[in-house]
Design a protein around this motif. Structure first.
Motif, PDB file in Angstrom:
ATOM      1  N   MET A 183      62.235 -17.383  67.197  1.00 30.59           N
ATOM      2  CA  MET A 183      60.825 -17.420  67.579  1.00 30.59           C
ATOM      3  C   MET A 183      59.997 -16.544  66.648  1.00 30.59           C
ATOM      4  O   MET A 183      58.899 -16.916  66.235  1.00 30.59           O
ATOM      5  CB  MET A 183      60.695 -16.956  69.037  1.00 30.59           C
ATOM      6  CG  MET A 183      59.343 -17.281  69.617  1.00 30.59           C
ATOM      7  SD  MET A 183      59.320 -17.424  71.447  1.00 30.59           S
ATOM      8  CE  MET A 183      60.619 -16.358  71.960  1.00 30.59           C
ATOM      9  N   TYR A 192      52.700 -21.454  72.237  1.00 31.82           N
ATOM     10  CA  TYR A 192      54.117 -21.340  71.896  1.00 31.82           C
ATOM     11  C   TYR A 192      54.565 -19.895  72.029  1.00 31.82           C
ATOM     12  O   TYR A 192      55.596 -19.593  72.645  1.00 31.82           O
ATOM     13  CB  TYR A 192      54.348 -21.854  70.483  1.00 31.82           C
ATOM     14  CG  TYR A 192      55.682 -21.509  69.899  1.00 31.82           C
ATOM     15  CD1 TYR A 192      56.865 -21.922  70.507  1.00 31.82           C
ATOM     16  CD2 TYR A 192      55.778 -20.755  68.737  1.00 31.82           C
ATOM     17  CE1 TYR A 192      58.090 -21.601  69.970  1.00 31.82           C
ATOM     18  CE2 TYR A 192      56.997 -20.427  68.193  1.00 31.82           C
ATOM     19  CZ  TYR A 192      58.157 -20.841  68.806  1.00 31.82           C
ATOM     20  OH  TYR A 192      59.373 -20.505  68.276  1.00 31.82           O
ATOM     21  N   ILE A 211      50.062 -23.102  68.736  1.00 35.08           N
ATOM     22  CA  ILE A 211      50.793 -21.919  68.258  1.00 35.08           C
ATOM     23  C   ILE A 211      50.665 -20.761  69.237  1.00 35.08           C
ATOM     24  O   ILE A 211      51.641 -20.089  69.579  1.00 35.08           O
ATOM     25  CB  ILE A 211      50.285 -21.501  66.859  1.00 35.08           C
ATOM     26  CG1 ILE A 211      50.544 -22.631  65.859  1.00 35.08           C
ATOM     27  CG2 ILE A 211      50.944 -20.225  66.396  1.00 35.08           C
ATOM     28  CD1 ILE A 211      50.014 -22.355  64.471  1.00 35.08           C
ATOM     29  N   VAL A 212      49.432 -20.544  69.707  1.00 37.04           N
ATOM     30  CA  VAL A 212      49.242 -19.442  70.641  1.00 37.04           C
ATOM     31  C   VAL A 212      50.058 -19.676  71.910  1.00 37.04           C
ATOM     32  O   VAL A 212      50.742 -18.771  72.416  1.00 37.04           O
ATOM     33  CB  VAL A 212      47.742 -19.249  70.964  1.00 37.04           C
ATOM     34  CG1 VAL A 212      47.557 -18.241  72.088  1.00 37.04           C
ATOM     35  CG2 VAL A 212      46.987 -18.810  69.732  1.00 37.04           C
ATOM     36  N   LEU A 217      65.173 -23.051  59.246  1.00 40.23           N
ATOM     37  CA  LEU A 217      64.923 -22.351  60.491  1.00 40.23           C
ATOM     38  C   LEU A 217      63.772 -22.984  61.257  1.00 40.23           C
ATOM     39  O   LEU A 217      63.734 -22.993  62.489  1.00 40.23           O
ATOM     40  CB  LEU A 217      64.613 -20.888  60.175  1.00 40.23           C
ATOM     41  CG  LEU A 217      64.808 -19.869  61.274  1.00 40.23           C
ATOM     42  CD1 LEU A 217      66.180 -19.979  61.879  1.00 40.23           C
ATOM     43  CD2 LEU A 217      64.626 -18.476  60.708  1.00 40.23           C
ATOM     44  N   LEU A 218      62.846 -23.527  60.502  1.00 41.43           N
ATOM     45  CA  LEU A 218      61.665 -24.079  61.159  1.00 41.43           C
ATOM     46  C   LEU A 218      61.997 -25.326  61.977  1.00 41.43           C
ATOM     47  O   LEU A 218      61.203 -25.735  62.823  1.00 41.43           O
ATOM     48  CB  LEU A 218      60.588 -24.404  60.120  1.00 41.43           C
ATOM     49  CG  LEU A 218      59.969 -23.171  59.472  1.00 41.43           C
ATOM     50  CD1 LEU A 218      58.976 -23.572  58.396  1.00 41.43           C
ATOM     51  CD2 LEU A 218      59.283 -22.296  60.514  1.00 41.43           C
ATOM     52  N   ILE A 236      46.901 -14.781  67.420  1.00 40.15           N
ATOM     53  CA  ILE A 236      48.278 -14.973  66.955  1.00 40.15           C
ATOM     54  C   ILE A 236      48.808 -13.680  66.365  1.00 40.15           C
ATOM     55  O   ILE A 236      49.975 -13.326  66.545  1.00 40.15           O
ATOM     56  CB  ILE A 236      48.355 -16.114  65.920  1.00 40.15           C
ATOM     57  CG1 ILE A 236      47.729 -17.392  66.494  1.00 40.15           C
ATOM     58  CG2 ILE A 236      49.797 -16.370  65.525  1.00 40.15           C
ATOM     59  CD1 ILE A 236      47.724 -18.546  65.516  1.00 40.15           C
ATOM     60  N   HIS A 283      60.736 -15.648  63.483  1.00 38.78           N
ATOM     61  CA  HIS A 283      60.654 -16.278  62.166  1.00 38.78           C
ATOM     62  C   HIS A 283      59.579 -17.356  62.173  1.00 38.78           C
ATOM     63  O   HIS A 283      58.725 -17.427  61.290  1.00 38.78           O
ATOM     64  CB  HIS A 283      61.990 -16.933  61.820  1.00 38.78           C
ATOM     65  CG  HIS A 283      62.929 -16.042  61.089  1.00 38.78           C
ATOM     66  ND1 HIS A 283      62.732 -15.660  59.795  1.00 38.78           N
ATOM     67  CD2 HIS A 283      64.075 -15.463  61.481  1.00 38.78           C
ATOM     68  CE1 HIS A 283      63.731 -14.885  59.412  1.00 38.78           C
ATOM     69  NE2 HIS A 283      64.563 -14.737  60.422  1.00 38.78           N
ATOM     70  N   ARG A 284      59.642 -18.196  63.183  1.00 36.62           N
ATOM     71  CA  ARG A 284      58.717 -19.320  63.214  1.00 36.62           C
ATOM     72  C   ARG A 284      57.270 -18.871  63.288  1.00 36.62           C
ATOM     73  O   ARG A 284      56.411 -19.367  62.570  1.00 36.62           O
ATOM     74  CB  ARG A 284      59.046 -20.188  64.427  1.00 36.62           C
ATOM     75  CG  ARG A 284      60.245 -21.030  64.182  1.00 36.62           C
ATOM     76  CD  ARG A 284      60.570 -21.885  65.365  1.00 36.62           C
ATOM     77  NE  ARG A 284      61.618 -22.818  64.961  1.00 36.62           N
ATOM     78  CZ  ARG A 284      62.366 -23.495  65.799  1.00 36.62           C
ATOM     79  NH1 ARG A 284      62.182 -23.363  67.099  1.00 36.62           N
ATOM     80  NH2 ARG A 284      63.287 -24.317  65.351  1.00 36.62           N
ATOM     81  N   THR A 285      57.016 -17.931  64.184  1.00 37.50           N
ATOM     82  CA  THR A 285      55.640 -17.495  64.319  1.00 37.50           C
ATOM     83  C   THR A 285      55.153 -16.839  63.029  1.00 37.50           C
ATOM     84  O   THR A 285      54.016 -17.061  62.590  1.00 37.50           O
ATOM     85  CB  THR A 285      55.518 -16.530  65.506  1.00 37.50           C
ATOM     86  OG1 THR A 285      56.192 -17.088  66.624  1.00 37.50           O
ATOM     87  CG2 THR A 285      54.075 -16.318  65.879  1.00 37.50           C
ATOM     88  N   TYR A 306      56.138 -17.416  59.956  1.00 37.66           N
ATOM     89  CA  TYR A 306      55.868 -18.437  58.932  1.00 37.66           C
ATOM     90  C   TYR A 306      54.581 -19.190  59.216  1.00 37.66           C
ATOM     91  O   TYR A 306      53.735 -19.380  58.336  1.00 37.66           O
ATOM     92  CB  TYR A 306      57.033 -19.426  58.848  1.00 37.66           C
ATOM     93  CG  TYR A 306      58.084 -18.998  57.864  1.00 37.66           C
ATOM     94  CD1 TYR A 306      57.923 -19.269  56.508  1.00 37.66           C
ATOM     95  CD2 TYR A 306      59.215 -18.329  58.269  1.00 37.66           C
ATOM     96  CE1 TYR A 306      58.881 -18.882  55.599  1.00 37.66           C
ATOM     97  CE2 TYR A 306      60.173 -17.926  57.372  1.00 37.66           C
ATOM     98  CZ  TYR A 306      60.010 -18.202  56.031  1.00 37.66           C
ATOM     99  OH  TYR A 306      60.950 -17.812  55.122  1.00 37.66           O
ATOM    100  N   LEU A 307      54.448 -19.647  60.441  1.00 42.08           N
ATOM    101  CA  LEU A 307      53.252 -20.419  60.783  1.00 42.08           C
ATOM    102  C   LEU A 307      51.997 -19.611  60.500  1.00 42.08           C
ATOM    103  O   LEU A 307      51.022 -20.098  59.926  1.00 42.08           O
ATOM    104  CB  LEU A 307      53.293 -20.805  62.270  1.00 42.08           C
ATOM    105  CG  LEU A 307      54.234 -21.943  62.604  1.00 42.08           C
ATOM    106  CD1 LEU A 307      54.392 -22.075  64.113  1.00 42.08           C
ATOM    107  CD2 LEU A 307      53.710 -23.260  62.022  1.00 42.08           C
ATOM    108  N   PHE A 308      52.055 -18.358  60.910  1.00 46.01           N
ATOM    109  CA  PHE A 308      50.894 -17.493  60.748  1.00 46.01           C
ATOM    110  C   PHE A 308      50.536 -17.339  59.273  1.00 46.01           C
ATOM    111  O   PHE A 308      49.382 -17.525  58.868  1.00 46.01           O
ATOM    112  CB  PHE A 308      51.204 -16.130  61.367  1.00 46.01           C
ATOM    113  CG  PHE A 308      50.069 -15.176  61.317  1.00 46.01           C
ATOM    114  CD1 PHE A 308      48.979 -15.346  62.150  1.00 46.01           C
ATOM    115  CD2 PHE A 308      50.077 -14.098  60.444  1.00 46.01           C
ATOM    116  CE1 PHE A 308      47.919 -14.458  62.115  1.00 46.01           C
ATOM    117  CE2 PHE A 308      49.021 -13.216  60.405  1.00 46.01           C
ATOM    118  CZ  PHE A 308      47.944 -13.390  61.233  1.00 46.01           C
TER     119      PHE A 308
END
Lengths: 305, 305, 305, 305, 305
Positions: free
Chosen positions: B215, C248, C245-246, C12-13, B60, B217-219, B221-223
């Motif tokens: 995309m 995505y 996630i990956v 945003l999420l 990731i 932002h989301r990645t 945050y998730l990370f």
């Protein structure tokens, strides 16, 4: 600009002139000393290092690489653009001089000669303007030959010199001395020189966003200061050497970016503006048929300014 | 634009003005708090973390680096292009003023002066247009000097000003006041200024595709939210510090991209349009021989707008 | 183009409008389901996974990153170039209208007005040409105002309109209505509009080499489908989340590239050609002094076309 | 150029037309067979593999990625530049034809028609020149219409055709048939077409430095041949599949670079020069008012040449 | 430039001509010998290697990749720009010759012929200027045909030749031999040739900052010399092979950068200036109708200079 032949592979390892090491030596000493302390303390059991996996360091290393690589490219692009701007100056100054000699020379050799010297003067004035110096001896001499000494006192001398050149060309055209098409042709060079001036002012006046520089510095420091704690468990006595090499690359790239960011200074990685404008003067004086030409500038202790 | 000298290495670590940290502080607090919670809960046995290998996070991390690096370049390119657009404005405004003074000045000094002031007015109007402000005092004053006050009420004032300049130049040429070649030369500057206007409108009006921003932002945050769970087993009490540094770099790069994306605002990484257009006014008024020139704008609390 | 304010970090999420998720949802469902199946089967001992080291996945991940990053840049560059092409259209259309009003307007206002409307018509025709639509109501209205309705039936209407504009300008110059220098100046805009047309046709007609797209799709699918087998041993129940996630990020980047590859469509990441050409019409009609101007287009459900 | 709709995700996995796989199949067979042999031999104890850590492979993988990514970009840039060069050809050919029709057409329709056909002829001659073919039927027909058949026998036909166009235009201007400004305008197109010719010759004549190609091939082969030995211990029976995927990406990128390097061939990733020059002929013949236009070229088995 | 067909995949592995291996062989021998020594000594227990984790090497490897990739791009860009500069020379030389033949040829064929030969002479003089050679036989012959032999003795012969061409064209225009518009057109080519000259001088005179080269060399050496110590524990007898491959890629990229940095030499990766300028001579002599044309240069032992 450092000018030296590529030394042999083994010599290269010990060259200091032109190296970034003198600039970053204090930082390298700090992190290496820290590494030694961590290794010694851990070896004596005075420091209990939780064994940190490789993951966090490679994550930060990747992020840092993005930053460093990006800022480095941005700084190099500025240096490269500065180089191109002065290359365009060379084109425009030579061409302006050539055009004046071709169009005005047959009728009014003295005016053509003045026009050619103004192209020399613009080059020197631009260099001084970029280095925030007052117009120097070479610029004043060229202005005197070009009959435009009043420009030296202006706030923005190169811009005022362009105005003077344009005014005189338009007056000559109005008086029928040159065809309007030739005025158009001269005007193109003036607009191009105006572009050279504006681009140089832009590069000098607007650095890479400060926030980048700050973020990169911070990440590099944090990374190099944490590295000994992460490595000491796994690498033991090799830790200081490894930390030294890693910090050398990251700090070195960072410091080199600082040097390239402003290409118009006089440091070891700045553009050799003095040599370049001297070269323009030599070329134009050769076109004028001057019997004695000045010498090109030579590097002093490998440094050409 | 933040204008400050490079502080010493150690000072740099504590600078806040110009840093991205105030912007991303809430996010940093959240992920660091989460990290602390995870470590404490795991330490007390209240959370059983399956030991996740490093692979997913580095995967990731790599993907995120692609995104972040790419969007960052795209945003910086916008900022850089904005910078170049205003550099071109400088070339065109100065050159337009110079040409009017050269071609029209000898016959009709008042008209030449009006023409030069219109170049100043265009610069100010463009700045207001970019910042979605109505024409300000400096623009109105320049329009008054340039005899084109009616333009201020237009929907697109800079475009209408170009139309007025072109109309007057063509009328003068039709009346034999300037040669058609000179009208061509002036016209080139007008087309170039039209290009400046269109490029600036384009940069302001069309951001990086929203989908990218979303995309990334989301990645990010998730990370950053998952990272504590992945690290806590291996890094133990070091986890919050590492998470903090990693989030700092990824969130920081993300937020900096947001700031650079619109270079025509008034934030800390926006271009100093006020200072630049003031500089154009100073240069042109010096060309007009104004005895008193306005002062260049200075940074206030390190911020130049 | 999606036009929406940056929502707060947490909002945003959950945003769907403008996200790539609806496009790639089926793929995400497939690989996540597969992950769950693998984890369950392995947990129940029905699947014996040889423990695969991290190396192969990081190798493929790096290779995939090269591909994805490269194709993504290539697609974004197309989108960006499309944006620039329509920016150039704005410059040329406005300038052509301005020049006609300046040079022809004083002598023949009706012809100048027709000329300005033809610049509007070209813009609309280009949009329709890019979207493979027949000339629409706005284009036909502008052609009618411009006196060139016969062009609408051509195979390549924008090209034929340029031919008509050039023919009329040359005829006017031949009749002494404008100086040949003014014809040169108009001609420069026609050549530039011809460049706009050719560049737009090129972007629309020639995608990124198909082989790239194919290779990237394949590698991304193979990677995401193999990932659960590689992760299940090490990450256990976390596997589906990580795979999600990956995938995505990799599928998302891939799908976004598809959307950006053709910037002249009407999708969520296409350029807002309708709004842009409407803007050109408004600007030119303001220059014509039209008392009532059409409204700019507004986004509908955040989408500006 | 391969022209096909994006197939569904699952179909895409089995498409062969347009894929790089046929090109690299022999190499894939070799390394996969080797992998199987290594796994079998090790399984039977006939091969003792020292357990190699992941480090060397990720190091070589990174280095290889640098190479591959770099050469790939360089090759794609050549393809992209080739595409732009033919886009410029479109602009110049159409504009040259339009200008001849506008400036010469009213007085001498036959000469204008010849001039327009010469623009068509240049396009076809350039295509043949790029593909090292003698002038074909379409070029000869266009030359005959353009009254310049003698050019077909020249060593460099497109260059000689430009000379002929320029000579005739200058003669017409000297005879007072067109104003010198119109000759300037035509001359600009000729210089631009000369640039098109030189750029195309440059792309065809000077590939990416051979040393790059050689180094990349070698590293890719070494890497893929060593990989089974490194993986067999850790990945066991999964080894051949992983080696296959990794080699697919690296060999595929390598082979695709070879195809893009020369964009003027007739392969599956070459530019569709025949279709493009046919398109130019159609556009210009529509401008000439030809009642019957040739058909655009269509892809044959998804391949447009 | 190395000119050879792509050999088969397996042949490619043994090609030496065009390879970077001869250049870096000494370095490869050193690090491979060191690797063997380390492995032997460790095997015999004479060297105790603390088991170093993979982290430091991958960190340095990443940093080194940044450096190497960056410098490599910068060097390739120089080579590519050099290539473009000589492509522009081709455009300008051909166009200048064509224009002289068109505009001057009908009235004064001998002068037009001299003008065309001067374009040939400029090309040869530029090549000699770039290679720091005195004007050679081909340049002197062309100057003699062009009636400008005095230029050969100048300090900067190509620049002085431009001055001579411009002077003669202006004199002809002043005497009414060509229209001022044609002088403008010729002047554009002279300014462009001046740009060619300045760009070539810039590329030759200003290498990539020395500090980069130094830093990259150092990091590459340190890395490759340390690698055996890091690998010997994990990779055992495979160590020398792996070190060889890794050093091959890093040293090879480094050495290739050195070769591309100055594209105007005569080495295996230099641009084939002799062949290019010979090509210009052939094209222009064909335009002059010379019955016998010189042969294009052919590669000797695969090397085209």
């Amino acid at each position: 600009m450092i000018v030296r032949d590529k030394p042999s592979a083994w010599q290269l390892l010990f060259v200091m002139r032109g190296s970034i090491i003198p600039t970053i030596a204090p930082r390298l000493v700090v992190v290496t000393s820290l590494s030694i302390a961590v290794v010694v303390l851990e070896d004596r059991g005075m420091l209990q290092l939780h064994d940190i996996a490789a993951l966090p360091f490679s994550l930060i290393g990747i992020a840092l690489s993005i930053f460093a690589g990006f800022r480095n490219s941005a700084c190099y692009d500025r240096w490269w653009e500065g180089r191109k701007v002065f290359g365009q100056l060379l084109v425009d100054a030579r061409s302006l001089a050539r055009q004046q000699l071709s169009y005005i020379g047959p009728d009014d050799p003295a005016a053509a000669r003045r026009g050619a010297w103004r192209a020399v003067a613009f080059s020197h004035l631009l260099r001084h303007h970029m280095r925030a110096e007052p117009p120097g001896a070479d610029a004043l001499a060229a202005l005197a030959e070009g009959g435009a000494t009043e420009v030296a006192a202006a706030r923005n001398p190169p811009n005022m010199l362009l105005a003077a050149i344009g005014r005189d060309a338009a007056a000559r055209a109005a008086a029928g001395g040159i065809a309007p098409q030739m005025l158009q042709t001269l005007e193109e060079r003036l607009v191009s020189l105006s572009g050279v001036l504006a681009a140089a002012e832009r590069i000098r006046g607007m650095p890479v966003p400060y926030t980048y520089t700050l973020m990169l510095h911070r990440t590099a420091y944090l990374f190099c200061l944490l590295l000994p704690f992460g490595l000491a468990g796994a690498a033991g006595p090799w830790t200081p050497l490894i930390v030294l090499i890693v910090s050398y690359t990251f700090f070195g790239l960072d410091a080199l970016g600082d040097e390239l960011e402003n290409p118009f200074g006089t440091g070891q990685n700045a553009l050799p503006l003095s040599a370049m404008t001297r070269g323009i003067e030599i070329d134009i004086r050769e076109m004028l048929g001057d019997p004695v030409l000045p010498e090109p500038l030579r590097p002093v202790d490998f440094l050409l300014t």
